[in-house]
Design an enzyme around this catalytic site. Structure first.
Site, PDB file in Angstrom:
ATOM      1  N   GLY A   1       2.532   2.182  10.639  1.00 23.78           N
ATOM      2  CA  GLY A   1       3.489   3.278  10.450  1.00 23.78           C
ATOM      3  C   GLY A   1       4.239   3.660  11.714  1.00 23.78           C
TER       4      GLY A   1
ATOM      5  CB  SER B   1       5.305  -1.963  11.849  1.00 26.76           C
ATOM      6  OG  SER B   1       4.936  -0.608  12.075  1.00 26.76           O
TER       7      SER B   1
ATOM      8  CG  ASN C   1      -1.723   1.235   1.390  1.00 24.10           C
ATOM      9  OD1 ASN C   1      -1.875   2.004   0.436  1.00 24.10           O
ATOM     10  ND2 ASN C   1      -2.261   1.457   2.588  1.00 24.10           N
ATOM     11  CD1 TRP C   2       3.941   1.164  -2.579  1.00 31.73           C
ATOM     12  CD2 TRP C   2       3.767   2.018  -4.656  1.00 31.73           C
ATOM     13  NE1 TRP C   2       4.784   0.446  -3.404  1.00 31.73           N
ATOM     14  CE2 TRP C   2       4.700   0.946  -4.681  1.00 31.73           C
ATOM     15  CE3 TRP C   2       3.507   2.708  -5.835  1.00 31.73           C
ATOM     16  CZ2 TRP C   2       5.365   0.556  -5.850  1.00 31.73           C
ATOM     17  CZ3 TRP C   2       4.166   2.318  -6.992  1.00 31.73           C
ATOM     18  CH2 TRP C   2       5.083   1.265  -6.995  1.00 31.73           C
ATOM     19  CE  LYS C   3       0.001   3.375   4.674  1.00 33.04           C
ATOM     20  NZ  LYS C   3       0.094   3.472   6.102  1.00 33.04           N
TER      21      LYS C   3
ATOM     22  CG  HIS D   1      -5.769   2.073   5.264  1.00 33.18           C
ATOM     23  ND1 HIS D   1      -5.282   3.048   6.096  1.00 33.18           N
ATOM     24  CD2 HIS D   1      -4.770   1.165   5.119  1.00 33.18           C
ATOM     25  CE1 HIS D   1      -4.037   2.741   6.438  1.00 33.18           C
ATOM     26  NE2 HIS D   1      -3.706   1.607   5.849  1.00 33.18           N
TER      27      HIS D   1
ATOM     28  N   GLY E   1       2.741  -1.040   4.247  1.00 32.71           N
ATOM     29  CA  GLY E   1       2.923   0.348   3.832  1.00 32.71           C
ATOM     30  C   GLY E   1       4.390   0.645   3.582  1.00 32.71           C
ATOM     31  N   GLY E   2       5.058   1.203   4.602  1.00 31.30           N
ATOM     32  CA  GLY E   2       6.437   1.692   4.481  1.00 31.30           C
ATOM     33  C   GLY E   2       7.386   0.762   3.740  1.00 31.30           C
TER      34      GLY E   2
ATOM     35  CD  GLU F   1      -2.782   5.684   6.673  1.00 24.01           C
ATOM     36  OE1 GLU F   1      -2.781   5.774   5.436  1.00 24.01           O
ATOM     37  OE2 GLU F   1      -1.870   5.120   7.309  1.00 24.01           O
TER      38      GLU F   1
ATOM     39  CD  GLU G   1      -3.591  -2.479   7.440  1.00 27.87           C
ATOM     40  OE1 GLU G   1      -2.448  -2.625   7.001  1.00 27.87           O
ATOM     41  OE2 GLU G   1      -4.306  -1.507   7.143  1.00 27.87           O
TER      42      GLU G   1
HETATM   43  P1  PGA Z   1       2.912   0.182   7.579  1.00 28.01           P
HETATM   44  O1  PGA Z   1       1.435   0.465   6.956  1.00 28.01           O
HETATM   45  O2  PGA Z   1       3.379  -1.114   6.983  1.00 28.01           O
HETATM   46  O3  PGA Z   1       3.740   1.354   7.140  1.00 28.01           O
HETATM   47  O4  PGA Z   1       2.736   0.087   9.035  1.00 28.01           O
HETATM   48  C1  PGA Z   1       0.505  -0.566   6.816  1.00 28.01           C
HETATM   49  C2  PGA Z   1      -0.769  -0.026   6.206  1.00 28.01           C
HETATM   50  O5  PGA Z   1      -1.124   1.126   6.467  1.00 28.01           O
HETATM   51  O6  PGA Z   1      -1.474  -0.730   5.446  1.00 28.01           O
END
Ligand code: PGA
Length: 254
Positions: A174, A213, A10-12, A96, A234-235, A98, A168
């Site tokens: 993050g 993470s 997930n590149w956001k 998600h 994500g990251g 966010e 999640e």
């Molecule tokens: P993260 O993000 O791996 O950077 O914790 C996961 C996500 O938001 O799907």
């Protein structure tokens, strides 16, 4: 049960088109045997679709990070699931954390989005998870159960085969703090064995991803848990070398 491991990056709101070109240059020639998917910003979907399929073949799918609850009309700034399907998108994230926290998307709206996306022929990765405060108050199971029951209400058994669940925990996203394999496995076990059956899923077949993470150095211990079928990342999905390692870890188990 056959496991169908999925690694979903997930590149956001990250990556320029130059970054994307370099990313897939590094990925080319890599053989992956698990589903290796990416959700870029919507504007980059065609580029990522083309380069991803060239590099990873049919193990790759491009997805959206979000979609509208309507097919068309006066919804400035929204992206229609019909248009996503039209340009070859395979799936969309829905719910998600966010989107829930920053854009105030609640279970009812997320239910509308899920139903519409499925009707338009997209797969849905439906995201759930508790905040730190909710975990500390012992409410993890209650929160996740409500998110699933309300978010997936009214979806037919036939359509639920196109739904993947992502657990999640918000406190792990993050932050660099990953759930321990036991914490993640306990939540996945609860989701699969206590909730999804009553929502209408065939529990042995449903894919449940862990997110929060996930990195190359913790992915294997997470994927080794019985009820964890992959990761939403994500990251660590932004760096091609890390994404490659995650996909290779998934490939070993497929
Ligand atoms: P993260 O993000 O791996 O950077 O914790 C996961 C996500 O938001 O799907």
């Amino acid at each position: 049960m056959t496991r169908k491991i999925h690694i979903v990056g997930n590149w956001k709101m990250n990556q320029t088109s130059n970054d994307i070109d370099s990313f897939f240059k590094e990925m080319s020639g890599v053989v992956v045997k698990c589903q290796s998917w990416i959700t870029p910003q919507s504007i980059h979907i065609p580029q990522v679709k083309k380069l991803g399929e060239d590099a990873l073949g049919n193990m790759f799918q491009v997805g959206a990070q979000n979609c509208s609850h309507k097919t068309s009309g006066a919804f400035t700034g929204d992206v229609s699931p019909t248009s996503l399907k039209d340009i070859g998108v395979g799936f969309t994230l829905v719910g998600h954390s966010e989107r829930r926290a920053i854009f105030n998307e609640g279970n009812q709206l997320l239910n509308q989005k899920t139903i519409l996306a499925l009707n338009e022929g997209l797969k849905v990765i439906f995201c759930v998870g508790e905040t730190l405060e909710e975990r500390e108050q012992g409410k993890t199971e209650e929160v996740v159960k409500t998110q699933l029951e309300e978010g997936l209400k009214g979806i037919s058994a036939g359509q639920l085969t196109d739904v993947i669940i992502a657990y999640e925990p918000v406190w792990a996203i993050g932050t660099g703090v990953t759930a321990t394999p036991k914490q993640a496995q306990d939540a996945h076990d609860f989701i699969r064995n206590k909730v999804l059956g009553s929502v209408g899923f065939k529990i042995d077949d449903v894919v449940i991803l862990y997110g929060g993470s996930v990195k190359p150095d913790n992915v294997e211990e997470l994927l080794n848990c019985t009820d964890i079928d992959g990761a939403l990342v994500g990251g660590a999905s932004l760096k091609p070398s890390d994404f490659m390692k995650l996909c290779q870890a998934g490939s070993k188990l497929n």
